[in-house]
Design a protein around this motif. Structure first.
Motif, PDB file in Angstrom:
ATOM      1  N   CYS A   1       0.815  -1.209   0.000  1.00  0.00           N
ATOM      2  CA  CYS A   1       0.000   0.000   0.000  1.00  0.00           C
ATOM      3  C   CYS A   1       0.850   1.262   0.000  1.00  0.00           C
ATOM      4  O   CYS A   1       0.553   2.230  -0.711  1.00  0.00           O
ATOM      5  N   ALA A   2       1.938   1.272   0.790  1.00  0.00           N
ATOM      6  CA  ALA A   2       2.799   2.450   0.833  1.00  0.00           C
ATOM      7  C   ALA A   2       3.533   2.637  -0.490  1.00  0.00           C
ATOM      8  O   ALA A   2       3.517   3.724  -1.082  1.00  0.00           O
ATOM      9  N   SER A   3       4.177   1.583  -0.951  1.00  0.00           N
ATOM     10  CA  SER A   3       4.970   1.673  -2.173  1.00  0.00           C
ATOM     11  C   SER A   3       4.111   2.061  -3.368  1.00  0.00           C
ATOM     12  O   SER A   3       4.480   2.930  -4.175  1.00  0.00           O
ATOM     13  N   GLN A   4       2.963   1.414  -3.505  1.00  0.00           N
ATOM     14  CA  GLN A   4       2.106   1.692  -4.656  1.00  0.00           C
ATOM     15  C   GLN A   4       1.552   3.110  -4.611  1.00  0.00           C
ATOM     16  O   GLN A   4       1.438   3.778  -5.645  1.00  0.00           O
ATOM     17  N   SER A   5       1.193   3.580  -3.414  1.00  0.00           N
ATOM     18  CA  SER A   5       0.647   4.937  -3.288  1.00  0.00           C
ATOM     19  C   SER A   5       1.702   5.982  -3.616  1.00  0.00           C
ATOM     20  O   SER A   5       1.421   6.992  -4.282  1.00  0.00           O
ATOM     21  N   LEU A   6       2.926   5.754  -3.149  1.00  0.00           N
ATOM     22  CA  LEU A   6       4.012   6.686  -3.440  1.00  0.00           C
ATOM     23  C   LEU A   6       4.395   6.649  -4.918  1.00  0.00           C
ATOM     24  O   LEU A   6       4.751   7.672  -5.509  1.00  0.00           O
ATOM     25  N   TYR A   7       4.304   5.473  -5.517  1.00  0.00           N
ATOM     26  CA  TYR A   7       4.563   5.345  -6.956  1.00  0.00           C
ATOM     27  C   TYR A   7       3.498   6.092  -7.761  1.00  0.00           C
ATOM     28  O   TYR A   7       3.823   6.844  -8.688  1.00  0.00           O
ATOM     29  N   PHE A   8       2.231   5.913  -7.406  1.00  0.00           N
ATOM     30  CA  PHE A   8       1.154   6.633  -8.077  1.00  0.00           C
ATOM     31  C   PHE A   8       1.365   8.137  -7.932  1.00  0.00           C
ATOM     32  O   PHE A   8       1.198   8.903  -8.895  1.00  0.00           O
ATOM     33  N   ALA A   9       1.745   8.576  -6.732  1.00  0.00           N
ATOM     34  CA  ALA A   9       1.992  10.004  -6.508  1.00  0.00           C
ATOM     35  C   ALA A   9       3.131  10.506  -7.389  1.00  0.00           C
ATOM     36  O   ALA A   9       3.073  11.616  -7.934  1.00  0.00           O
ATOM     37  N   ALA A  10       4.178   9.690  -7.530  1.00  0.00           N
ATOM     38  CA  ALA A  10       5.312  10.089  -8.367  1.00  0.00           C
ATOM     39  C   ALA A  10       4.891  10.232  -9.827  1.00  0.00           C
ATOM     40  O   ALA A  10       5.297  11.185 -10.514  1.00  0.00           O
ATOM     41  N   LEU A  11       4.109   9.290 -10.328  1.00  0.00           N
ATOM     42  CA  LEU A  11       3.628   9.381 -11.703  1.00  0.00           C
ATOM     43  C   LEU A  11       2.823  10.663 -11.907  1.00  0.00           C
ATOM     44  O   LEU A  11       3.020  11.387 -12.893  1.00  0.00           O
ATOM     45  N   CYS A  12       1.916  10.938 -10.971  1.00  0.00           N
ATOM     46  CA  CYS A  12       1.095  12.152 -11.078  1.00  0.00           C
ATOM     47  C   CYS A  12       1.963  13.404 -11.036  1.00  0.00           C
ATOM     48  O   CYS A  12       1.830  14.308 -11.889  1.00  0.00           O
ATOM     49  N   ARG A  13       2.848  13.482 -10.061  1.00  0.00           N
ATOM     50  CA  ARG A  13       3.678  14.685  -9.919  1.00  0.00           C
ATOM     51  C   ARG A  13       4.526  14.935 -11.158  1.00  0.00           C
ATOM     52  O   ARG A  13       4.763  16.087 -11.538  1.00  0.00           O
ATOM     53  N   SER A  14       4.997  13.857 -11.774  1.00  0.00           N
ATOM     54  CA  SER A  14       5.849  14.028 -12.952  1.00  0.00           C
ATOM     55  C   SER A  14       5.103  14.701 -14.096  1.00  0.00           C
ATOM     56  O   SER A  14       5.718  15.278 -14.995  1.00  0.00           O
TER      57      SER A  14
END
Length: 504
Positions: free
Chosen positions: A366-379
């Motif tokens: 849950c942590a890794s996937q949420s942070l990954y999704f956030a990174a994709l969005c921020r990029s």
């Protein structure tokens, strides 16, 4: 009817390394200098991912620094021994040991099939001490990488955890008109740190950051009912910030009872969220606002690399509307990145961003996937973050993290990748039900949540600097610092913390 949820904390039984080997250092050298030599050797082994050897060196350095009376150096070696020991603990199995575990867990699978699972690119391993070591959660992850295994198990049990509890809520009609928040649930809870006095030094100051709930769009009426022992409270973030913490400093020479009991009691109301978004009405971002700048920048675990941006662009194609972009990123994540427990301790101490781990391995929890999704969005210039706390679903209560992305004109929109993927384990879901279940978690969220921080990559308040080890800012458990403790004090938090939440 009241329902009480005892929140399950990940069992990190942290091992203290005891060294039996003889001291091979020059006996004519001063102990402090010997400690420096051993510490440097430990750093070399640590940087080479030889965590067992590193722990040995750091522990021996502790002994030398203790003899020399160099307290600051002792603490530094103590904490590096702790980090090394537990980074290695994330990967406890060599090949023969994990093969034995696999045979016991999957007796009906052939040896060739089990080997194929172990050799799959998504299997988390670490090369250390000249050998390949396997992640402690390998068995769990093999199950999650192969939904048919979970479906067979759930068929026998006639129950799919999480999905069966949540699908009635998700398929129910929304009775809140056009409102975003509804179906309020009232909770009372406590976070308790109950440490035996014998596990603490005679004197010194124990610094404790106790996590408490905060106000958010969905979490309201937050009240800190009590914080004991109140005489040691130094500060509180209150309930209106981005992270909820009460900070205490406890003079240990004043503690004479058999236990040091630190208790935060609180209440809050959590609402279900259902956003109804018209993509045509999404407004342009205010790209100069502090919040926009904060949540479109790199942070410790949201790494904006060229690879992340290239990945995001390959997913969204020519789409420019941030709502549709985020939607594409969501479906790609839940389709191509199976849920897996992640070696958080190892990632934390080695400085590998969680988003980078998912990008490189294709897996995450849950942590890794949420942070990954956030990174994709921020990029792509979409503000996004990972929100931390607990989920309180009957039978599956525990620590949990999910994501949010921001749309101008609508606010912070919830996204729970992990909850969505849980539907794949269902043994009797129809394709329509499964799609509806997954679509729900892009823009909607159940009310069984306890929010402690809106952003995982925040320092504790007041800032602990290097005093809290491991350095992660996640505060689902109390954070502890202590310069007179023989062992790293976070072991006390892992061993003696308990979170209990009651649904009214």
């Amino acid at each position: 009817m009241k329902r009480i949820f005892l929140i399950s904390l990940m069992a990190c039984m942290l091992t203290v390394v005891i060294i039996a080997a003889g001291d091979t250092s020059d006996t004519q050298t001063e102990p402090s200098s010997q400690g420096d030599t051993l510490f440097a050797q430990g750093e070399k082994e640590f940087n080479a991912s030889n965590f067992h050897s590193a722990a040995d060196m750091f522990t021996l350095a502790q002994e030398k620094y203790s003899t020399a009376g160099d307290r600051a150096a002792y603490i530094r070696a103590r904490d590096m021994s702790f980090l090394s020991t537990n980074a290695g603990t994330n990967f406890p199995y060599n090949r023969s040991e994990i093969e034995t575990e696999m045979a016991q867990a999957f007796p009906n699978a052939s040896a060739a099939q089990r080997d194929a699972w172990l050799d799959a690119p998504m299997t988390a391993t670490l090369k250390s001490e000249g050998e390949v070591w396997y992640f402690s959660e390998t068995i769990h992850n093999v199950r999650n990488h192969n939904p048919s295994i979970l479906q067979e198990e759930n068929t026998r049990a006639h129950h799919t955890p999480l999905y069966d509890e949540l699908i009635p809520l998700i398929t129910a009609s929304w009775n809140n008109g056009n409102g975003t928040y509804g179906a309020p649930v009232t909770y009372t809870g406590s976070t308790v740190l109950n440490i035996p006095r014998e596990n603490l030094p005679a004197n010194g100051t124990l610094k404790v950051w106790m996590p408490v709930p905060i106000e958010s769009g969905s979490q309201t009426n937050v009240t800190i009912l009590s914080m004991e022992p109140s005489q040691y409270v130094q500060s509180s973030t209150g309930v209106g910030g981005d992270i909820g913490l009460v900070y205490l400093e406890i003079p240990l020479e004043e503690i004479t009872d058999p236990f040091l009991n630190i208790t935060a009691r609180y209440s809050f109301v959590q609402h279900e969220q259902r956003f109804s978004i018209d993509p045509a009405k999404v407004l342009p971002y205010n790209t100069s606002s502090p919040e926009y700048l904060q949540y479109t920048a790199s942070s410790k675990n949201v790494a904006l690399t060229p690879e992340i941006k290239a990945t995001a662009l390959s997913i969204v194609g020519n789409e420019t509307n941030p709502y549709f972009q985020a939607q594409k990123l969501y479906w790609d994540t839940i389709t191509t990145h199976p849920y897996s427990h992640a070696p958080h301790f190892w990632l934390d101490v080695t400085g590998i961003p969680e988003s980078q781990y998912v990008l490189e391995t294709g897996i995450g929890d849950c942590a890794s996937q949420s942070l990954y999704f956030a990174a994709l969005c921020r990029s792509l210039g979409i503000p996004a973050r990972a929100t931390g706390g607990y989920q309180m679903i009957e039978g599956s209560a525990g620590t949990h993290i999910w994501a949010e992305y921001y749309l101008e004109g609508y606010g912070w929109i919830p996204v729970d990748v992990t909850a969505a993927e849980g539907g794949d384990a269902s043994y009797n879901a129809t394709p329509d039900d499964l799609h509806r279940y997954k679509a729900y978690y892009f823009g909607s969220l159940d009310p069984y949540r306890f929010i402690i921080q809106k952003n995982l990559d925040l320092p504790v308040i007041p800032d602990a600097g290097d005093a809290v080890i491991p350095p992660s800012g996640w505060v689902q458990l109390p954070k502890i610092a202590c310069d007179t403790c023989t062992d790293n004090p976070m072991t006390l938090s892992f061993m003696f913390s308990k979170v209990t939440v009651t649904k009214e």
